[in-house]
Enzyme design. Structure first.
Site, PDB file in Angstrom:
ATOM      1  N   HIS A 101       0.800  -1.231   0.000  1.00 48.75           N
ATOM      2  CA  HIS A 101       0.000   0.000   0.000  1.00 48.75           C
ATOM      3  C   HIS A 101       0.841   1.294   0.000  1.00 48.75           C
ATOM      4  O   HIS A 101       0.815   2.053  -0.945  1.00 48.75           O
ATOM      5  CB  HIS A 101      -0.913   0.026   1.235  1.00 48.75           C
ATOM      6  CG  HIS A 101      -1.764  -1.185   1.427  1.00 48.75           C
ATOM      7  ND1 HIS A 101      -2.886  -1.456   0.674  1.00 48.75           N
ATOM      8  CD2 HIS A 101      -1.640  -2.217   2.304  1.00 48.75           C
ATOM      9  CE1 HIS A 101      -3.429  -2.586   1.093  1.00 48.75           C
ATOM     10  NE2 HIS A 101      -2.702  -3.081   2.074  1.00 48.75           N
TER      11      HIS A 101
HETATM   12  O1  RIB Z   1      -5.202  -0.293   4.718  1.00 54.50           O
HETATM   13  C1  RIB Z   1      -3.812  -0.232   4.479  1.00 54.50           C
HETATM   14  C2  RIB Z   1      -3.187   0.815   5.337  1.00 54.50           C
HETATM   15  O2  RIB Z   1      -3.388   0.481   6.709  1.00 54.50           O
HETATM   16  C3  RIB Z   1      -1.665   0.911   5.157  1.00 54.50           C
HETATM   17  O3  RIB Z   1      -1.247   2.227   5.384  1.00 54.50           O
HETATM   18  C4  RIB Z   1      -1.141   0.019   6.239  1.00 54.50           C
HETATM   19  O4  RIB Z   1       0.158   0.395   6.696  1.00 54.50           O
HETATM   20  C5  RIB Z   1      -2.129   0.268   7.333  1.00 54.50           C
HETATM   21  O5  RIB Z   1      -1.736   1.456   8.011  1.00 54.50           O
END
Ligand code: RIB
Ligand code: CA
Length: 312
Positions: free
Chosen positions: A242
Site C-alpha cells: 500500500h
Molecule cells: O489499509 C492499508 C493501510 O493500513 C496501510 O497504510 C497500512 O500500513 C495500514 O496502516
C-alpha cells in the site's frame, strides 16, 4: 533540480517502512521530518519503528517526532494481526540509537509549514489522518500553505479491508479524514482500488532478496511476513504493497491513473463508518476534491522500488 520537500506521517507497519526507505533513497525528495501516529501498532512502537527504518537506511539524521496516540474522537484500533506485535515483524533489527525529537509531531507539522514559503511542503500521510487533521484544527493558517497532500487511504470499487465498507487508515479516524478531505487542499489519494494492484508476487520478493544487501534482505523479510495474512485473506498471488504507492507517485506520477472526483467520508453510520464515498461517475454536483487513483503500472512500480532500494 530542487528536491521536493515532504513530511512523512506514518504508522510503521512494514509497508510504511518500505515507503520510508523509498523516500530516503531518492535525491528528488527532501524528507524534512517523519511524524508518527498510532495506527498499525500503538504510538510508542510506531515511533520506535520509524527510527529503526531511518537507521536501516543509514539516515539517523532524519528527525522523527511522535504525534497523536489515538484518534480525535474514538478509541484506537490497531492491526497487530497484520503487522505482528512489533509492527515490523519479519526482520530482526536492532533497537534505534537515534533519539525521538522532543517536539510533538503536530507542532512540527505546524512549525514547518509556517517556516517554509506557502506551497513548498507536501504532506505524505501513510496511516490514520489524526496528526494532519489535528494540525489543521489547531492552526487553520497552515491549510493554504500546504502544497499537496498525497495519502494512502480509502477504498471504493475495491471495498473495505477493515470493515466491508472501510479501509483501515480512514476507519481508525474517520473524523480526521473528514477534516482532511473537506480542507480544499490539493489531494491525491491512493486507495485500495490501486494498491490492490501492486501485489508482492514471489518473483518481486525475489528481486528484493537478490539485491543482496541488508536493506534488500530486510524488505524481502518484511514482505514475506506481511504476505502471509493478506494472501490468506485475498487468495491473491501476493499482498498489496500500500504505502510505497504514495512515494512512488511523487517520483514517477505517470505510473498511476485515476480520476478527480468528489470523495466524502462516512462519520456516523455504524454499518459504513469510514467509507470513502467516491462520486466516480459524477452523478452529483458535489465539487471534485481528490484525485482518486484506480490503476497502476505494477511492473513499473516494482522496478522503481527495487532500483531505489538497491541504492541504500
Ligand atoms: O489499509 C492499508 C493501510 O493500513 C496501510 O497504510 C497500512 O500500513 C495500514 O496502516
Ligand atoms: Ca500505514
Amino acid at each position: 533540480m530542487t528536491a521536493r520537500k515532504i513530511i512523512i506521517d506514518t504508522d510503521p507497519g512494514q509497508d510504511d517502512a518500505v515507503a520510508i526507505l523509498l523516500a530516503l533513497s531518492a535525491d528528488q525528495l527532501d524528507v524534512l521530518g517523519i511524524t508518527t501516529v498510532a495506527g498499525n501498532v500503538p504510538l510508542r512502537l510506531t515511533s520506535k519503528n520509524a527510527r529503526v527504518v531511518c537507521e536501516l537506511a543509514g539516515r539517523p539524521d532524519v528527525p522523527v517526532f511522535a504525534g497523536c496516540d489515538g484518534p480525535m474522537e474514538r478509541k484506537l484500533v490497531t492491526a497487530e494481526h497484520v503487522h505482528g506485535k512489533t509492527g515490523l515483524d519479519g526482520a530482526d533489527l536492532p533497537d534505534p540509537k537515534m533519539p525521538l525529537q522532543d517536539q510533538h509531531g503536530v507542532d512540527f507539522i505546524i512549525q514547518t509549514l509556517r517556516d517554509h514559503p506557502p506551497g513548498t511542503v507536501t504532506l505524505c500521510p501513510l496511516g490514520p489522518l489524526t496528526n494532519i487533521a489535528t494540525a489543521m484544527t489547531r492552526a487553520p493558517d497552515i491549510i493554504p500553505r500546504i502544497q499537496e497532500i498525497v495519502l494512502m487511504g480509502g477504498a471504493y470499487f475495491e471495498v473495505g479491508n477493515y470493515t466491508p465498507a472501510a479501509e483501515f487508515n480512514i476507519y481508525v479516524d474517520p473524523e480526521a479524514a473528514d477534516i482532511v478531505f473537506k480542507s480544499g487542499i490539493p489531494l491525491t489519494a491512493m486507495p485500495l482500488d490501486v494498491t490492490h494492484k501492486a501485489l508482492t508476487t514471489p518473483s518481486r520478493i525475489k528481486a528484493f532478496r537478490d539485491i543482496g544487501t541488508p536493506v534488500g534482505q530486510t524488505v524481502a523479510g518484511w514482505i514475506d511476513f506481511f504476505d502471509r495474512f493478506d494472501m490468506e485473506k485475498y487468495g491473491s498471488e501476493g499482498a498489496p504493497l500500500h504505502d510505497p504507492c504514495v512515494i512512488a507517485y511523487l517520483l514517477q506520477p505517470d505510473l498511476f491513473q485515476g480520476r478527480h472526483v468528489n470523495v466524502q467520508i462516512e462519520t456516523s453510520s455504524d454499518l459504513t463508518l469510514g467509507m470513502t464515498v467516491a462520486d466516480w461517475w459524477r452523478v452529483t454536483d458535489c465539487a471534485p476534491n481528490a484525485m482518486f487513483m484506480g490503476d497502476v503500472d505494477a511492473d513499473g512500480f516494482f522496478d522503481l522500488l527495487t532500483r531505489q532500494i538497491a541504492k541504500l
